[in-house]
Each structure stands twice: as C-alpha cells, then as structure tokens.
Design a protein around this motif. Structure first.
Motif, short mmCIF file in Angstrom:
data_model
loop_
_atom_site.label_atom_id
_atom_site.label_comp_id
_atom_site.label_asym_id
_atom_site.label_seq_id
_atom_site.Cartn_x
_atom_site.Cartn_y
_atom_site.Cartn_z
N TYR A 302 0.82 -1.21 0.00
CA TYR A 302 0.00 0.00 0.00
C TYR A 302 0.85 1.26 0.00
CZ TYR A 302 -3.99 3.01 1.10
OH TYR A 302 -4.96 3.97 1.06
N LEU A 303 2.15 1.11 0.12
CA LEU A 303 3.05 2.26 0.09
C LEU A 303 3.17 2.80 -1.33
CD1 LEU A 303 5.95 0.87 2.32
CD2 LEU A 303 4.19 2.54 3.01
N SER A 304 3.46 4.09 -1.44
CA SER A 304 3.75 4.66 -2.75
C SER A 304 5.00 4.01 -3.31
CB SER A 304 3.96 6.17 -2.63
OG SER A 304 2.76 6.82 -2.26
N GLY A 305 5.00 3.84 -4.61
CA GLY A 305 6.10 3.10 -5.23
C GLY A 305 5.73 1.63 -5.31
N GLY A 306 6.43 0.90 -6.15
CA GLY A 306 6.19 -0.53 -6.26
C GLY A 306 4.79 -0.86 -6.74
N VAL A 307 4.17 -1.87 -6.14
CA VAL A 307 2.88 -2.34 -6.63
C VAL A 307 1.76 -1.33 -6.38
CG1 VAL A 307 3.53 -4.76 -6.47
CG2 VAL A 307 2.38 -3.66 -4.53
N GLY A 308 1.94 -0.44 -5.40
CA GLY A 308 0.95 0.60 -5.19
C GLY A 308 0.83 1.51 -6.41
N ASP A 309 1.98 1.89 -6.95
CA ASP A 309 1.97 2.70 -8.18
C ASP A 309 1.46 1.90 -9.36
OD1 ASP A 309 2.90 4.86 -6.80
OD2 ASP A 309 4.93 4.83 -7.65
N GLN A 310 1.78 0.61 -9.40
CA GLN A 310 1.32 -0.24 -10.50
C GLN A 310 -0.21 -0.32 -10.53
OE1 GLN A 310 3.44 -3.85 -9.71
NE2 GLN A 310 5.40 -3.02 -10.41
N LEU A 311 -0.82 -0.38 -9.36
CA LEU A 311 -2.28 -0.40 -9.31
C LEU A 311 -2.85 0.91 -9.84
CD1 LEU A 311 -4.99 -1.62 -8.56
CD2 LEU A 311 -4.61 -0.86 -6.19
N ARG A 312 -2.31 2.03 -9.40
CA ARG A 312 -2.80 3.33 -9.89
C ARG A 312 -2.58 3.47 -11.40
NH1 ARG A 312 -0.91 4.86 -4.76
NH2 ARG A 312 1.20 5.18 -5.54
N ASP A 313 -1.45 2.95 -11.89
CA ASP A 313 -1.15 3.06 -13.32
C ASP A 313 -2.02 2.13 -14.16
OD1 ASP A 313 0.81 4.91 -12.72
OD2 ASP A 313 2.47 3.47 -12.84
N SER A 314 -2.53 1.06 -13.55
CA SER A 314 -3.33 0.08 -14.29
C SER A 314 -4.79 0.51 -14.43
CB SER A 314 -3.28 -1.28 -13.58
OG SER A 314 -1.96 -1.79 -13.57
N ILE A 315 -5.31 1.20 -13.46
CA ILE A 315 -6.74 1.54 -13.45
C ILE A 315 -7.18 2.23 -14.74
CG2 ILE A 315 -8.48 3.00 -12.33
CD1 ILE A 315 -7.16 2.20 -9.65
N PRO A 316 -6.45 3.23 -15.27
CA PRO A 316 -6.94 3.89 -16.48
C PRO A 316 -6.83 3.05 -17.75
CG PRO A 316 -4.80 4.77 -15.87
CD PRO A 316 -5.24 3.89 -14.74
N SER A 317 -6.16 1.91 -17.69
CA SER A 317 -5.99 1.09 -18.90
C SER A 317 -7.32 0.53 -19.41
CB SER A 317 -5.01 -0.06 -18.63
OG SER A 317 -5.55 -1.01 -17.72
N THR A 318 -8.31 0.45 -18.54
CA THR A 318 -9.63 -0.01 -18.98
C THR A 318 -10.46 1.12 -19.59
OG1 THR A 318 -10.68 0.36 -16.82
CG2 THR A 318 -9.67 -1.80 -17.19
N LEU A 319 -9.90 2.33 -19.60
CA LEU A 319 -10.61 3.51 -20.10
C LEU A 319 -10.05 4.02 -21.43
CD1 LEU A 319 -10.87 5.50 -16.73
CD2 LEU A 319 -12.59 4.01 -17.76
N PHE A 320 -8.72 4.24 -21.49
CA PHE A 320 -8.16 4.84 -22.70
C PHE A 320 -8.09 3.84 -23.85
CE2 PHE A 320 -4.27 3.91 -20.07
CZ PHE A 320 -3.73 2.92 -20.86
N SER A 321 -7.97 4.37 -25.05
CA SER A 321 -7.96 3.56 -26.29
C SER A 321 -9.29 2.83 -26.50
CB SER A 321 -6.80 2.55 -26.29
OG SER A 321 -5.57 3.19 -26.11
N GLY A 322 -10.33 3.35 -25.91
CA GLY A 322 -11.64 2.70 -25.99
C GLY A 322 -11.90 1.91 -24.72
N THR A 323 -12.97 2.24 -24.01
CA THR A 323 -13.26 1.58 -22.74
C THR A 323 -13.51 0.07 -22.95
OG1 THR A 323 -15.64 1.94 -22.96
CG2 THR A 323 -14.35 3.68 -21.87
#
Length: 337
Positions: A302-323
């Motif tokens: 849950y700390l910033s960096g590592g998998v915490g950042d990976q989760l935040r970076d992954s969330i918009p992938s279901t939105l851009f380039s067509g939901t």
C-alpha cells in the motif's frame, strides 16, 4: 533516454531513423520497456507518442509534413500529443465539436480537447476536427500540426491518479490557422486515420502492461518465498500460492491474445475483434493482478512506489484507447449480435 534507445521510433521507417519494425516486434520491444522501466507512465507516454501520433504521420502525412516531422518524432526530438477526446465526445466521437473550416490554402481550427497525453510538453499535436457537419463519419478530418502555431493553447498538466510520468492536459484551438500540408490524408478521412492509429495503439501499446505484470509477478513470487508468518513462508499457504498462479494465468493468457492481435495487424488480416479481446484481457488483468499484488504484499503493497503505483497506473488502462465496454461492443458486433 527513450529516443537514444530507439523506442520513440520503433515502427517508423528506417530512412527517417526509425526501427522499421512491424506491430508484433514493436509490441515485444514495448513489453521489454514495460518490464525494465519502473515508470509505467513514461512507457505509456512513449507508446502514445509513437502509436497514436507518429504512425498516422507515417501513413497519412503529406511529403512536407513527413519531411518536417517524422525524423524528429522517430528520434524523440519532437514530442507528440494525441488530441481527440472532448468533454462531450469520448466514446461517442460523433459528438465532436471542434471544427476546421476552409480558409485560403488551409484551415482554421476552433475548439477544445479535454484529455491529451503529452499535451503540456508537446511540440506536435495530432488532432481531429469536423470539416463537414452534414457528412457524419466522412465529415471529420485529421491534422498533425506544430504546437507553436498561432492559436494553439496547451493546458497545464491534469492531476491524475496514476501514470504520473505521462503528462496529460487540455488543448485549445482559437482561430488557429493550419496550412494544408498538416492535413493527414484527405479532407474527410479523419475517422479512418483515427481508426488506423487506434488499431496500432490497441494492438501494441498494452504490451507495456505485459512487461509491468511480468516484473510484478517476479516481485510477488520473491516476496512470497521469503516472507514468513506462523513459522512458514506465506507462499506455502494455498490462499497465497493460488492467487499468484491466477496472476500468471491472467498474464500469459493476455500475452497470447496481444501477440495474436499484432500478428493479424502485420498480416493485414481482420484484427478488430482480436485487438478488442486483447485490450480487454491485458487491461483487466493489469488491474486484477495489481490488486492481488497489493493484497499479497500487505501493508508494504500500500506504500507509494512498487505495486501501489502499478495499481494506480493500471486503473486507467480499462478507459483509454476505448473503454472495456466499447471493446465488448466491437466483439459483439463481430459475433453478429
């Protein structure tokens, strides 16, 4: 530097300094980039520059535009932004309000784009505008124009949840004169130009998430092999090991779908449904795997960096380039529904 490594020109022609690669080889390189680069936002920024911007210049640009822009885009000396989305025109691109009217030997653009990756630092803007309101699909035109033209206003970076390494912002056109040579393809061909660039983006860009998930899986396995609770490695508990197995299943299934979509694109075969399936599989796997990774790593996840950042970076992938919802509509249409 992504430009020196050739990442900004992977699929651009060799005669302008690009790598001359097809879609599958481009995806393999982006996958390696995503695996080796801790900043998924940076990898996304490079992929968006290449696939949504440089590819349409490569395939639809006038000779003058290609001579002026393509080599610098390949080298990363110019940064490109893709400005398509508007406040009222996201998935429904037919609601676009930005206009381009004929004026002398060129066009005058007016309107505002709401979400353009790389926009705050862009040297080139690939954008789309209505040139004939009565023509529907055939009434949209595409442009690749220098951001220094009079009337182009680049907004400040938007405060995003993730992908911090890719600055995104608004782009406003106010009585912006655009010479004819910056038109991509013919007037009214913009929808086709956009679909072409999205074919490359949907097929190739998501390879960065494959690389991220591969790096993530390695980290989770290492953690589960060394972290001990109740006198045992946590990887010895089925509740943990089976979750990690599921992470691998999602990753490798998505990987095969993405490779197939890229191969079909290279072979000039029907790739629309395959790209949609790939896009859903990779993006939803990235979100699910990142959520599982946080759970397995516990408080440290849950700390910033590592998998915490990976989760935040992954969330918009279901939105851009067509939901994901739009991708499912494309697949349903392919099934004849």
């Amino acid at each position: 530097d992504a430009g020196r490594l050739g990442l900004t020109g992977l699929c651009l022609p060799r005669d302008v300094g690009g790598g001359g690669l097809g879609a599958l080889d481009t995806a393999l390189c982006l996958e390696a980039f995503g695996r080796g680069c801790a900043d998924t936002g940076l990898a996304f920024a490079v992929a968006a520059h290449l696939l949504a911007c440089a590819v349409p210049v490569r395939d639809f640009g006038s000779r003058k535009a290609r001579d002026e822009l393509l080599a610098a885009l390949a080298a990363g000396e110019l940064i490109a932004a893709n400005a398509m989305t508007e406040d009222g025109a996201g998935s429904d691109v037919s609601a676009m309000l930005t206009t381009a009217r004929r004026s002398g030997s060129g066009f005058v653009l007016d309107g505002e784009k709401s979400w353009a990756s790389n926009a705050p630092v862009a040297d080139v803007v690939v954008t789309y505008a209505v040139t004939d309101p009565e023509a529907g699909f055939l009434g949209v035109s595409a442009f690749a124009l220098p951001s220094g033209l009079p009337g182009v206003r680049l907004g400040a970076p938007l405060p995003k949840l993730g992908l911090a390494g890719c600055l995104a912002g608004r782009v406003r056109f106010e009585d912006c004169p655009v010479p004819e040579e910056y038109l991509l393809g013919d007037e009214g061909q913009g929808s086709a130009v956009f679909q072409h660039s999205m074919a490359w983006e949907r097929a190739c860009l998501f390879a960065i998430y494959l690389g991220m998930m591969r790096r993530q899986l390695r980290l989770v396995v290492e953690h589960a092999s060394h972290r001990r609770q109740f006198g045992r490695r946590i990887g010895d508990f089925q509740g943990v090991s089976h979750k990690i197995v599921e992470m691998r299943r999602r990753l490798e299934s998505a990987q095969l779908l993405l490779y197939r979509a890229c191969w079909l694109l290279d072979e000039a075969r029907n790739h629309v449904a395959a790209s949609a399936l790939s896009k859903i599989a990779v993006s939803e796997a990235a979100v699910a795997n990142s959520t599982d990774a946080v759970q397995i790593l516990g408080a440290s996840g849950y700390l910033s960096g590592g998998v915490g950042d990976q989760l935040r970076d992954s969330i918009p992938s279901t939105l851009f380039s067509g939901t994901s919802e739009i991708q499912r509509e494309l697949i349903a249409k392919d099934l004849g529904l």
